[in-house]
Design a protein around this motif. Structure first.
Motif, mmCIF file in Angstrom:
data_model
loop_
_atom_site.group_PDB
_atom_site.id
_atom_site.type_symbol
_atom_site.label_atom_id
_atom_site.label_comp_id
_atom_site.label_asym_id
_atom_site.label_seq_id
_atom_site.Cartn_x
_atom_site.Cartn_y
_atom_site.Cartn_z
ATOM 1 N N UNK A 182 43.721 110.247 -2.841
ATOM 2 C CA UNK A 182 42.709 110.207 -1.783
ATOM 3 C C UNK A 182 42.532 111.591 -1.177
ATOM 4 N N UNK A 183 43.643 112.313 -1.002
ATOM 5 C CA UNK A 183 43.600 113.638 -0.380
ATOM 6 C C UNK A 183 42.739 114.608 -1.181
ATOM 7 N N UNK A 184 42.874 114.600 -2.512
ATOM 8 C CA UNK A 184 42.081 115.565 -3.296
ATOM 9 C C UNK A 184 40.612 115.156 -3.332
ATOM 10 N N UNK A 216 48.251 115.528 6.787
ATOM 11 C CA UNK A 216 46.969 115.430 6.086
ATOM 12 C C UNK A 216 46.099 116.663 6.302
ATOM 13 N N UNK A 217 45.990 117.108 7.548
ATOM 14 C CA UNK A 217 45.139 118.263 7.849
ATOM 15 C C UNK A 217 45.623 119.532 7.174
ATOM 16 N N UNK A 218 46.943 119.764 7.205
ATOM 17 C CA UNK A 218 47.484 120.975 6.588
ATOM 18 C C UNK A 218 47.367 120.916 5.067
ATOM 19 N N UNK A 219 47.524 119.725 4.485
ATOM 20 C CA UNK A 219 47.347 119.600 3.042
ATOM 21 C C UNK A 219 45.903 119.904 2.662
ATOM 22 N N UNK A 220 44.962 119.392 3.428
ATOM 23 C CA UNK A 220 43.552 119.665 3.166
ATOM 24 C C UNK A 220 43.269 121.159 3.245
#
Length: 336
Positions: A182-184, A216-220
Motif C-alpha cells: 500500500x505504501x508504494x 508512514x510519513x517518513x517512509x513516504x
C-alpha cells in the motif's frame, strides 16, 4: 636467470592461466598503478639487503576486478643461488569489511555531531518563531510583514533541522504496522505528477501483504527522495521500478530501481554522507539520501546501493517484518 614459478593459487589470484609463462613483468602488470612502485621497492630492498617484506596492496586485473592481496617474501640461498620466495594471500573480503566499518563509524560520528547541532538549533528556532508570531500580530502592517518573513525563513530552517535529525536518527518517529504494498502505491500516486512524463513508473508489489512497523510519513518521504534522485539520473527518460518482497531472511524488502546513468564507485561510497551532492547550481542540499539512511537505520532496517556507471542504480531497503495479526488489532511482534 629470471626463471619464476607460480603456484595454482597465485595464478588464480593474478588471473594468469596455465601455459602462460610466469615473468616478473607480467606479475607487476597485475598490480594497480599505485601499488607497482611499492612492490618494486620491496623487491629491490630485499635483493640489496636481504630484507624480508610484507605489503598489503591492490591489484588491477584484466577482468576488471579489483582485489587486495597480502604479499610476503624474502631472499634465500639455495645451492649457492639467491632466490626470491614469496607468498600471496587474497584479503579482498577483509579489506571490504574494514572499509564498511570505517564508513559506518564515520557516518555515526557525523550523525552525532549533526544531531547535536540540529537539536540546539531547533531550540533557537522555537524562540524565533514565537517572537515572529508576535510581530505578525502587530498593528503596523510593515512590522507584521517583517514578522511573516521571519517566520517563513525560520520554518525553512526548521525543515533543514528535521532532515539533520533524520540523518542522525534522533527524529521522533510515530511507527505503526503498515503494508509496504500500500505504501508504494500511495507514494507512486504522489510522485507521478512530480516526475517527467518521459520516465515510466512501474509498480511491482508482492503477491501478499508485506507488513512492517514504520512511520508512514517518513517512509513516504524516503521513497519520494529515492524516486527524485532516480529521475535526476534519467534526464532523457527511462524506467523507474518500485517493488516489495519478503527476502530470504524473512525481512520486509522495498527496492527502487532505475535505468539511469549509474553511480561511479567513488561517488557511491559517499552518497549517504550529509551535504554530499553531485548536483550543481545549488539544486541539491545533499541531505536527501542521508535522511533516508537515517530513517532506515532508526527503524531497525538496512539500506544498500548497487550501481555501476551506465547501468542504473538499485536501492534496497530491508526492515524487520511485523506480525500480520497485529495489523488487525492484535499484539504485534517484530521478527528481527
Amino acid at each position: 636467470t629470471q626463471h619464476m614459478e607460480w603456484s595454482p593459487e597465485t595464478r588464480r589470484i593474478l588471473e594468469v592461466y596455465d601455459g602462460t609463462p610466469a615473468t616478473l613483468e607480467l606479475g607487476l602488470s597485475r598490480y594497480a598503478p599505485e601499488s607497482q612502485p611499492v612492490i618494486v621497492k620491496a623487491l629491490r630492498d630485499a635483493l640489496q639487503s636481504d630484507t624480508p617484506w610484507e605489503r598489503e596492496v591492490a591489484l588491477a586485473l584484466p577482468s576488471g576486478a579489483s582485489k587486495w592481496v597480502r604479499v610476503t617474501g624474502k631472499v634465500a640461498t639455495v645451492e649457492g643461488a639467491r632466490i626470491l620466495i614469496g607468498a600471496f594471500q587474497d584479503i579482498t573480503e577483509r579489506v571490504r569489511l574494514e572499509e564498511e566499518l570505517l564508513q559506518a563509524q564515520k557516518l555515526e560520528a557525523i550523525g552525532r555531531l549533526t544531531g547535536g547541532v540540529a537539536h540546539d538549533f531547533n531550540n533557537v528556532l522555537t524562540a524565533i518563531l514565537s517572537s515572529a508570531e508576535l510581530l505578525e500580530n502587530a498593528p503596523e502592517p510593515r512590522t507584521a510583514q517583517l514578522g511573516g518573513a521571519i517566520a517563513k525563513a525560520a520554518t525553512r530552517a526548521g525543515e533543514l533541522t528535521t532532515k539533520l535529525l533524520a540523518y542522525s536518527r534522533r527524529q521522533v518517529l510515530n511507527p505503526s504496522i503498515i503494508d509496504l504494498n500500500v505504501a508504494i502505491e500511495e507514494a507512486i500516486a504522489l510522485m507521478t505528477p512530480m516526475l517527467d512524463s518521459k520516465i515510466e513508473i512501474r509498480c511491482a508489489p508482492h503477491t501478499a501483504p508485506v507488513w512492517a512497523m514504520l512511520d508512514t510519513g517518513q517512509l513516504s518521504n524516503a521513497i519520494l527522495n529515492l524516486a527524485i534522485n532516480a529521475a535526476d539520473a534519467m534526464p532523457n527518460g527511462g524506467a523507474l521500478l518500485i517493488s516489495t518482497s519478503i527476502n530470504a531472511a524473512g525481512r520486509a524488502q522495498l527496492e527502487v530501481i532505475d535505468t539511469g546513468i549509474g553511480i561511479a564507485p567513488d561517488v557511491a561510497a559517499k552518497v549517504f554522507d550529509p551535504f554530499f551532492t553531485t548536483k550543481t547550481g545549488g539544486l541539491g542540499t545533499g541531505l536527501g539520501l542521508s535522511m533516508v539512511h537515517g530513517f532506515v537505520n532508526q527503524s531497525g532496517g538496512e539500506i544498500e546501493l548497487e550501481s555501476k556507471p551506465g547501468q542504473g542504480a538499485r536501492f534496497t531497503l530491508t526492515f524487520p517484518a511485523a506480525d500480520a495479526a497485529a495489523a488487525h488489532g492484535g499484539v504485534y511482534d517484530l521478527a528481527v
